[in-house]
Design a protein around this motif. Structure first.
Motif, short mmCIF file in Angstrom:
data_model
loop_
_atom_site.label_atom_id
_atom_site.label_comp_id
_atom_site.label_asym_id
_atom_site.label_seq_id
_atom_site.Cartn_x
_atom_site.Cartn_y
_atom_site.Cartn_z
N LYS A 45 0.83 -1.21 0.00
CA LYS A 45 0.00 0.00 0.00
C LYS A 45 0.86 1.26 0.00
O LYS A 45 0.53 2.27 -0.63
N SER A 46 2.00 1.19 0.68
CA SER A 46 2.90 2.33 0.74
C SER A 46 3.54 2.66 -0.60
O SER A 46 4.09 3.75 -0.78
N GLN A 47 3.45 1.71 -1.53
CA GLN A 47 4.02 1.93 -2.87
C GLN A 47 3.00 2.51 -3.85
O GLN A 47 3.32 2.73 -5.01
N THR A 48 1.79 2.73 -3.39
CA THR A 48 0.74 3.27 -4.26
C THR A 48 0.42 4.70 -3.87
O THR A 48 0.74 5.16 -2.77
N SER A 49 -0.22 5.40 -4.78
CA SER A 49 -0.68 6.77 -4.53
C SER A 49 -1.95 7.01 -5.32
O SER A 49 -2.35 6.19 -6.16
N GLU A 50 -2.62 8.13 -5.04
CA GLU A 50 -3.88 8.43 -5.71
C GLU A 50 -3.68 8.95 -7.13
O GLU A 50 -4.63 9.05 -7.90
N SER A 51 -2.46 9.28 -7.48
CA SER A 51 -2.13 9.69 -8.84
C SER A 51 -0.70 9.26 -9.12
O SER A 51 0.08 9.01 -8.20
N GLY A 52 -0.38 9.13 -10.38
CA GLY A 52 0.97 8.69 -10.70
C GLY A 52 1.11 8.21 -12.12
O GLY A 52 0.30 8.51 -12.99
N ASP A 53 2.15 7.42 -12.34
CA ASP A 53 2.52 7.01 -13.69
C ASP A 53 1.71 5.83 -14.23
O ASP A 53 1.17 5.87 -15.33
N ILE A 54 1.61 4.78 -13.42
CA ILE A 54 1.04 3.51 -13.89
C ILE A 54 -0.20 3.15 -13.09
O ILE A 54 -0.14 3.05 -11.86
N PRO A 55 -1.34 2.93 -13.74
CA PRO A 55 -2.56 2.53 -13.00
C PRO A 55 -2.38 1.16 -12.36
O PRO A 55 -1.85 0.23 -12.98
N PHE A 56 -2.81 1.07 -11.11
CA PHE A 56 -2.74 -0.18 -10.35
C PHE A 56 -4.15 -0.66 -10.08
O PHE A 56 -4.92 0.00 -9.37
N TYR A 57 -4.52 -1.80 -10.67
CA TYR A 57 -5.88 -2.31 -10.56
C TYR A 57 -5.98 -3.30 -9.42
O TYR A 57 -5.33 -4.34 -9.41
N ILE A 59 -8.82 -5.58 -6.91
CA ILE A 59 -10.00 -6.38 -7.25
C ILE A 59 -11.25 -5.50 -7.35
O ILE A 59 -12.14 -5.76 -8.15
N GLY A 60 -11.31 -4.44 -6.55
CA GLY A 60 -12.47 -3.56 -6.59
C GLY A 60 -12.55 -2.69 -7.83
O GLY A 60 -13.62 -2.21 -8.19
N THR A 61 -11.40 -2.48 -8.49
CA THR A 61 -11.40 -1.64 -9.70
C THR A 61 -11.09 -2.46 -10.95
O THR A 61 -10.93 -1.90 -12.03
N PHE A 62 -11.02 -3.77 -10.79
CA PHE A 62 -10.77 -4.66 -11.94
C PHE A 62 -11.87 -4.48 -12.98
O PHE A 62 -13.05 -4.55 -12.66
N SER A 63 -11.49 -4.20 -14.20
CA SER A 63 -12.39 -3.95 -15.33
C SER A 63 -13.06 -2.58 -15.24
O SER A 63 -13.94 -2.26 -16.03
N LYS A 64 -12.62 -1.76 -14.26
CA LYS A 64 -13.19 -0.43 -14.09
C LYS A 64 -12.08 0.62 -14.20
O LYS A 64 -11.08 0.38 -14.86
N GLN A 65 -12.27 1.74 -13.53
CA GLN A 65 -11.30 2.82 -13.54
C GLN A 65 -10.38 2.67 -12.33
O GLN A 65 -10.85 2.54 -11.20
N ALA A 66 -9.07 2.69 -12.55
CA ALA A 66 -8.12 2.55 -11.45
C ALA A 66 -8.19 3.76 -10.53
O ALA A 66 -8.36 4.89 -10.99
N ASP A 67 -8.08 3.52 -9.23
CA ASP A 67 -8.05 4.62 -8.26
C ASP A 67 -6.74 4.65 -7.50
O ASP A 67 -6.60 5.34 -6.50
N ALA A 68 -5.75 3.87 -7.96
CA ALA A 68 -4.43 3.85 -7.35
C ALA A 68 -3.38 3.74 -8.45
O ALA A 68 -3.65 3.22 -9.55
N PHE A 69 -2.18 4.21 -8.14
CA PHE A 69 -1.11 4.24 -9.14
C PHE A 69 0.22 3.89 -8.49
O PHE A 69 0.39 4.02 -7.27
N ILE A 70 1.15 3.40 -9.30
CA ILE A 70 2.50 3.13 -8.83
C ILE A 70 3.49 3.88 -9.71
O ILE A 70 3.16 4.29 -10.83
N GLU A 71 4.71 4.02 -9.21
CA GLU A 71 5.74 4.71 -9.98
C GLU A 71 6.19 3.86 -11.16
O GLU A 71 6.20 2.63 -11.09
N ASN A 72 6.58 4.52 -12.21
CA ASN A 72 7.05 3.82 -13.40
C ASN A 72 8.29 2.99 -13.09
O ASN A 72 8.49 1.91 -13.66
#
Length: 253
Positions: A45-57, A59-72
């Motif tokens: 969780k500490s490696q994610t943010s609400e905005s960023g380079d790469i969308p992180f999907y 299970i709750g956002t699978f097939s939807k819009q990502a709400d978390a991101f990780i660094e490239n």
């Protein structure tokens, strides 16, 4: 296609394209024999943010819009060192609503480990395009008919019936063509719904007004609409009720 009584069922479909009618029976295969169950490396969780380079999907956002991101940087490192889907691989939800599928489009993205998995299949044996429709036929359940999580062993033991590659291609092409038509029709229906919604807003007076903005030609000089209450329009207002249980004739079906 999965069944506990595979031996009792014929391995030839009731409907077959003419060129494959003499091609023989299909072959039963376990998913574990086609490829390994794979997942992405765990992201903290500490490696994610609400905005960023790469969308992180998740299970709750699978097939939807990502709400978390990780660094490239993390994405490139993990993609290089650990298992990662190839373009066209069929991702499967392993928790929540079991068996939802997404075809990985090859765009930069990362997926939650253990909750989103895929079979790293050899396409010389089983085409992704055909596997996608196989998943649609599987009953995702365990021995007690309930499932809250799809474990790797469950997935490996799943059985599907596989025809030769040319027949896989033909079936997948046929079904995907129908999906395209369905998708286009769905867009048309949605456009018609929006058109209807816009018409209703124009054909009925706006709040506080008595004349609609759009009228049929023959009613343009008909004057304003009349404001009335419901009790002015109805002789009475009635509602239903529950019949008394003491009167048998009301409860005999």
């Amino acid at each position: 296609m999965r069944s506990k009584s595979d031996k009792k069922k014929p391995l030839v479909p009731s409907l077959r394209f003419p060129e494959f009618r003499e091609a023989g029976a299909w072959e039963v295969k376990r998913l574990g024999g086609i490829g390994s169950v794979s997942m992405c490396k765990r992201i903290l969780k500490s490696q994610t943010s609400e905005s960023g380079d790469i969308p992180f999907y998740k299970i709750g956002t699978f097939s939807k819009q990502a709400d978390a991101f990780i660094e490239n940087k993390i994405y490139e490192e993990f993609k290089e060192k650990y298992s990662f889907p190839n373009k066209g691989d069929i991702l499967i939800s392993a928790s929540g609503t079991i068996g939802r599928t997404v075809v990985y489009d090859g765009k930069p993205a990362y997926f939650q480990d253990s909750n989103i998995v895929w079979i790293a299949n050899n396409e010389n044996i089983l085409l992704n395009a055909f596997l996608y429709y196989c998943y649609k036929t599987i009953q995702w359940q365990t021995d007690d008919n309930t499932i809250s999580r799809l474990y790797n062993d469950n997935l490996r033991k799943m059985k599907i019936v596989v025809p030769p590659i040319p027949e896989q291609q033909k079936i997948a092409h046929c079904l995907s063509s129908l999906d395209e038509v369905i998708g286009l029709q769905a867009k048309k229906v949605q456009a018609l719904k929006q058109h209807k919604k816009g018409l209703m807003q124009q054909l009925f007076p706006a709040e506080g007004e008595t004349t609609p903005h759009l009228r049929f030609p023959e009613f343009r000089e008909a004057g304003a609409w009349e404001v009335q209450t419901i009790d002015q329009l109805a002789s009475k207002i009635a509602q239903g009720g529950t019949p008394k249980t003491s009167i048998p004739k009301y409860w005999n079906g």
